[in-house]
Write a protein that holds these residues in place. Structure first.
Motif, PDB file in Angstrom:
ATOM      1  N   UNK A  83       5.802   4.435 -26.357  1.00 29.00           N
ATOM      2  CA  UNK A  83       4.413   4.178 -26.741  1.00 29.00           C
ATOM      3  C   UNK A  83       3.532   3.727 -25.570  1.00 29.00           C
ATOM      4  N   UNK A  84       4.131   3.471 -24.425  1.00 25.11           N
ATOM      5  CA  UNK A  84       3.341   3.073 -23.269  1.00 25.11           C
ATOM      6  C   UNK A  84       2.926   4.306 -22.456  1.00 25.11           C
ATOM      7  N   UNK A  85       2.183   4.050 -21.394  1.00 26.14           N
ATOM      8  CA  UNK A  85       1.672   5.113 -20.530  1.00 26.14           C
ATOM      9  C   UNK A  85       2.376   5.082 -19.184  1.00 26.14           C
ATOM     10  N   UNK A  86       2.649   6.246 -18.658  1.00 27.44           N
ATOM     11  CA  UNK A  86       3.293   6.348 -17.349  1.00 27.44           C
ATOM     12  C   UNK A  86       2.590   7.427 -16.539  1.00 27.44           C
ATOM     13  N   UNK A  87       2.565   7.227 -15.235  1.00 25.62           N
ATOM     14  CA  UNK A  87       1.951   8.203 -14.331  1.00 25.62           C
ATOM     15  C   UNK A  87       2.953   8.650 -13.286  1.00 25.62           C
ATOM     16  N   UNK A  88       3.098   9.959 -13.176  1.00 25.01           N
ATOM     17  CA  UNK A  88       4.002  10.551 -12.191  1.00 25.01           C
ATOM     18  C   UNK A  88       3.165  11.116 -11.050  1.00 25.01           C
ATOM     19  N   UNK A  89       3.600  10.860  -9.830  1.00 21.21           N
ATOM     20  CA  UNK A  89       2.816  11.239  -8.658  1.00 21.21           C
ATOM     21  C   UNK A  89       3.265  12.568  -8.059  1.00 21.21           C
ATOM     22  N   UNK A  90       2.313  13.253  -7.469  1.00 22.92           N
ATOM     23  CA  UNK A  90       2.591  14.500  -6.754  1.00 22.92           C
ATOM     24  C   UNK A  90       1.536  14.667  -5.669  1.00 22.92           C
ATOM     25  N   UNK A  91       1.961  14.970  -4.492  1.00 21.88           N
ATOM     26  CA  UNK A  91       1.029  15.332  -3.417  1.00 21.88           C
ATOM     27  C   UNK A  91       1.471  16.664  -2.846  1.00 21.88           C
ATOM     28  N   UNK A  92       0.542  17.341  -2.202  1.00 16.57           N
ATOM     29  CA  UNK A  92       0.851  18.658  -1.682  1.00 16.57           C
ATOM     30  C   UNK A  92       0.090  18.881  -0.387  1.00 16.57           C
ATOM     31  N   UNK A  93       0.541  19.850   0.345  1.00 19.28           N
ATOM     32  CA  UNK A  93      -0.085  20.152   1.627  1.00 19.28           C
ATOM     33  C   UNK A  93      -0.519  21.605   1.603  1.00 19.28           C
ATOM     34  N   UNK A  94      -1.786  21.859   1.860  1.00 19.14           N
ATOM     35  CA  UNK A  94      -2.272  23.223   1.875  1.00 19.14           C
ATOM     36  C   UNK A  94      -3.547  23.316   2.690  1.00 19.14           C
ATOM     37  N   UNK A 102      -2.261  14.387 -19.353  1.00 20.25           N
ATOM     38  CA  UNK A 102      -3.474  14.628 -18.580  1.00 20.25           C
ATOM     39  C   UNK A 102      -3.142  14.484 -17.099  1.00 20.25           C
ATOM     40  N   UNK A 103      -4.021  15.034 -16.283  1.00 21.41           N
ATOM     41  CA  UNK A 103      -3.792  14.953 -14.839  1.00 21.41           C
ATOM     42  C   UNK A 103      -4.959  14.230 -14.185  1.00 21.41           C
ATOM     43  N   UNK A 104      -4.662  13.663 -13.032  1.00 25.62           N
ATOM     44  CA  UNK A 104      -5.685  13.121 -12.150  1.00 25.62           C
ATOM     45  C   UNK A 104      -5.626  13.945 -10.874  1.00 25.62           C
ATOM     46  N   UNK A 105      -6.561  14.880 -10.756  1.00 22.07           N
ATOM     47  CA  UNK A 105      -6.574  15.805  -9.633  1.00 22.07           C
ATOM     48  C   UNK A 105      -7.573  15.333  -8.602  1.00 22.07           C
ATOM     49  N   UNK A 106      -7.096  14.999  -7.432  1.00 21.02           N
ATOM     50  CA  UNK A 106      -7.932  14.550  -6.326  1.00 21.02           C
ATOM     51  C   UNK A 106      -7.771  15.573  -5.197  1.00 21.02           C
ATOM     52  N   UNK A 107      -8.720  16.536  -5.164  1.00 21.40           N
ATOM     53  CA  UNK A 107      -8.561  17.663  -4.240  1.00 21.40           C
ATOM     54  C   UNK A 107      -8.590  17.216  -2.780  1.00 21.40           C
ATOM     55  N   UNK A 108      -9.505  16.353  -2.453  1.00 21.40           N
ATOM     56  CA  UNK A 108      -9.610  15.924  -1.055  1.00 21.40           C
ATOM     57  C   UNK A 108      -8.349  15.192  -0.607  1.00 21.40           C
ATOM     58  N   UNK A 109      -7.792  14.426  -1.500  1.00 20.67           N
ATOM     59  CA  UNK A 109      -6.574  13.676  -1.180  1.00 20.67           C
ATOM     60  C   UNK A 109      -5.318  14.509  -1.372  1.00 20.67           C
ATOM     61  N   UNK A 110      -5.468  15.721  -1.924  1.00 16.55           N
ATOM     62  CA  UNK A 110      -4.321  16.603  -2.225  1.00 16.55           C
ATOM     63  C   UNK A 110      -3.306  15.868  -3.073  1.00 16.55           C
ATOM     64  N   UNK A 111      -3.826  15.321  -4.151  1.00 18.51           N
ATOM     65  CA  UNK A 111      -3.002  14.554  -5.068  1.00 18.51           C
ATOM     66  C   UNK A 111      -3.165  15.105  -6.479  1.00 18.51           C
ATOM     67  N   UNK A 112      -2.070  15.115  -7.226  1.00 18.45           N
ATOM     68  CA  UNK A 112      -2.069  15.741  -8.564  1.00 18.45           C
ATOM     69  C   UNK A 112      -1.097  14.961  -9.430  1.00 18.45           C
TER      70      UNK A 112
END
Lengths: 115, 115
Positions: free
Chosen positions: A16-27, A65-75
């Motif tokens: 019932x709680x919330x969790x966030x999984x991190x991902x970064x990428x290089x492009x 849901x996602x938190x997409x930060x294009x400049x930071x290349x984070x998803x």
């Protein structure tokens, strides 16, 4: 080849709680897609959510849901109201136009849901 | 709705034996892939194909061969099996047209043990 990094090998969350999984990428590409896939113990790969780089609005699919930060290349992937069935390995993936339309996967984050 | 079908699902090989993992898709996808997933690890691309008659190496091609004589089929050949090839193998397919948002579809996996 593109690099996709998932820095959290393991995560846990109370039911019932919330969790966030991190991902970064290089492009260096400007248009691309990002995906989150779920792999439960059955090993079946299931698409959770996808995001196009040109779209400002973050993608949502029910509790995901996602938190997409294009400049930071984070998803990052946010799972709300976690359920026992959310326990799985989660993979972040990248697909771009100038890299042979390949899918590049991160190493995965194993999510445990605690009842 | 079959999607991507892999056979066999489980196989035990002796060192030095050879075998072929079969893969077929019925979605008329032009791209097909073979990945391997070692225990607790992410997906590594072995070979991929962008269409019938065209194949290319991925990240870990040594010890494997592929062919793509039709759009539907993409078999993976293991020659002279070694213990390092013990893994779960996934066949996958995707469409690479003008849009990159099409997801990748996976088969259910083939568990291979080399003893």
């Amino acid at each position: 080849a593109q690099t996709v990094t998932q820095s959290q090998p393991e995560m846990s969350v109370q039911e019932a709680e919330t969790v966030t999984l991190s991902c970064t990428y290089d492009t260096s590409e400007s248009d691309y897609y990002l995906f989150w896939y779920k792999q439960p113990p059955s090993r079946q790969m299931i698409l959770v959510i996808r995001q196009e780089a040109y779209k400002q609005q973050n993608a949502t699919e029910n509790r995901f849901s996602v938190n997409f930060q294009k400049a930071a290349k984070s998803f990052s992937l946010k799972i709300s109201d976690s359920q026992l069935g959310d326990a799985a390995m989660y993979f972040c993936a990248y697909r771009g136009p100038n890299t042979g339309n390949q899918f590049y996967f991160g190493t995965g984050t194993s999510l445990t849901v605690i009842p | 709705n079959a999607g991507v079908t892999q056979t066999p699902k489980f196989r035990i090989l002796k060192i030095g034996q050879s075998m072929t993992l079969q893969c077929a898709q019925d979605m008329n996808h032009n791209y097909m892939y073979w990945y391997r997933q070692d225990p607790g690890m992410g997906l590594k691309l072995i070979y991929y194909s962008v269409g019938a008659g065209i194949t290319d190496k991925g990240e870990v091609p040594n010890g494997y061969n592929v062919s793509r004589s039709t759009t539907e089929d993409f078999p993976l050949r293991l020659e002279l099996a070694a213990p390092s090839q013990t893994s779960v193998y996934f066949c996958a397919s995707s469409y690479a047209g003008q849009g990159l948002g099409d997801t990748i579809y996976f088969g259910e996996g083939s568990w291979l043990t080399v003893v």
